[in-house]
Design a protein around this motif. Structure first.
Motif, PDB file in Angstrom:
ATOM      1  N   PHE A  40      38.037  39.279  39.161  1.00  0.00           N
ATOM      2  CA  PHE A  40      37.310  39.596  40.711  1.00  0.00           C
ATOM      3  C   PHE A  40      36.705  38.259  40.709  1.00  0.00           C
ATOM      4  N   ILE A  41      35.937  37.762  39.975  1.00  0.00           N
ATOM      5  CA  ILE A  41      35.229  36.383  40.148  1.00  0.00           C
ATOM      6  C   ILE A  41      36.283  35.203  40.383  1.00  0.00           C
ATOM      7  N   GLU A  42      37.219  35.300  39.794  1.00  0.00           N
ATOM      8  CA  GLU A  42      38.407  34.209  40.040  1.00  0.00           C
ATOM      9  C   GLU A  42      38.934  34.514  41.432  1.00  0.00           C
ATOM     10  N   LEU A  43      38.980  35.696  41.808  1.00  0.00           N
ATOM     11  CA  LEU A  43      39.783  36.220  43.079  1.00  0.00           C
ATOM     12  C   LEU A  43      38.770  35.724  43.999  1.00  0.00           C
ATOM     13  N   ILE A  44      37.740  35.842  44.206  1.00  0.00           N
ATOM     14  CA  ILE A  44      36.873  35.394  45.301  1.00  0.00           C
ATOM     15  C   ILE A  44      36.500  33.939  45.196  1.00  0.00           C
ATOM     16  N   LYS A  76      26.589  32.838  43.410  1.00  0.00           N
ATOM     17  CA  LYS A  76      26.760  31.349  42.810  1.00  0.00           C
ATOM     18  C   LYS A  76      28.170  31.020  42.965  1.00  0.00           C
ATOM     19  N   ILE A  77      29.139  31.922  43.390  1.00  0.00           N
ATOM     20  CA  ILE A  77      30.748  31.486  43.481  1.00  0.00           C
ATOM     21  C   ILE A  77      30.822  30.253  44.439  1.00  0.00           C
ATOM     22  N   ALA A  78      30.429  30.385  45.517  1.00  0.00           N
ATOM     23  CA  ALA A  78      30.620  29.330  46.601  1.00  0.00           C
ATOM     24  C   ALA A  78      29.598  29.421  47.636  1.00  0.00           C
ATOM     25  N   SER A  79      29.307  28.555  48.337  1.00  0.00           N
ATOM     26  CA  SER A  79      28.390  28.487  49.564  1.00  0.00           C
ATOM     27  C   SER A  79      28.754  29.498  50.764  1.00  0.00           C
TER      28      SER A  79
END
Ligand code: G3P
Length: 219
Positions: A40-44, A76-79
């Motif tokens: 999931f984290i990689e997908l987002i 934290k994944i991206a802005s």
């Protein structure tokens, strides 16, 4: 009006991003499961790279403590990540904390105008009223969009954007635009339907046939 697409399918997102018409993406746990993505984290992370606008990623916990930790991880994944939270007591508590930290939020599963008012009080960036699912129960999903837009307009200090969700067909889109919803998130199939009109196809076929006969060229 902003156009988001409601999918976690990378190929669909890439295809529609090429149109230049997409302002964001919304996902939910069901769409993530349907995508078959392994992580999931990689997908987002990948979606956030394709689309510079808001990308909604939903928490999976129901309780406040775990939901807060998940929200902090997703943020934290991206802005451009928008933390998607359920319209529950705990969801709105987490929303308020995210809002205080200037992290974008999307409060989802909204089925009443009072719920939308609460989401706005919690500082949500977006609230997602579900039109189609309300229609399925015999209620009027578009009336809910109209009620929320009207209520928010009564209180300019509320700056939550109305993100019309659970859109099932082009008439939902048309009515949301007439009402003045800030954003609509559509399945890719509905976005593609918006391009088409039989008279456009018929007119184009006529023009092309006449052009061939004329022997003209442009390049
Ligand atoms: O992502 C939220 C919403 O758009 C879901 O739509 O068609 O599953 O009711 P739907």
């Amino acid at each position: 009006m902003k156009f988001f697409i409601d999918t976690a399918d990378i190929k669909e997102i890439q295809e529609l991003a090429a149109s230049g018409l997409l302002d964001g993406v919304t996902t939910n746990p069901s769409l993530v499961a349907k995508s078959g993505a392994a992580n999931f984290i990689e997908l987002i992370t990948e979606i956030c790279k394709i689309i510079p606008g808001p990308v909604s990623a939903e928490v999976a916990a129901m309780d406040y403590e775990t939901m807060l930790k998940e929200a902090e991880r997703l943020a934290k994944i991206a802005s451009n990540v928008t933390v998607k939270l359920p319209l529950t007591y705990d969801g709105l508590r987490v929303c308020k904390i995210m809002s205080n930290q200037k992290i974008m939020t999307n409060v989802t599963l909204c089925f009443s105008a009072n719920q939308a008012l609460l989401a706005a009080k919690a500082g949500a960036t977006f609230v997602s009223p579900f039109i189609g699912r309300l229609d399925d129960t015999g209620a009027d999903g578009l009336q809910l969009i109209a009620d929320i837009v009207q209520i928010y307009r009564n209180y300019p200090e509320l700056d939550t954007q109305v993100l019309a969700a659970s859109i099932r067909h082009p008439v939902h889109m048309l009515e949301c635009a007439k009402i003045g919803a800030d954003v609509a998130t559509m399945p890719p199939s509905v976005l593609k339907q918006l391009f088409h009109h039989p008279l456009t196809d018929k007119g184009l076929a006529g023009f092309m046939a006449d052009w061939q006969k004329s022997g003209q060229t442009i390049l």
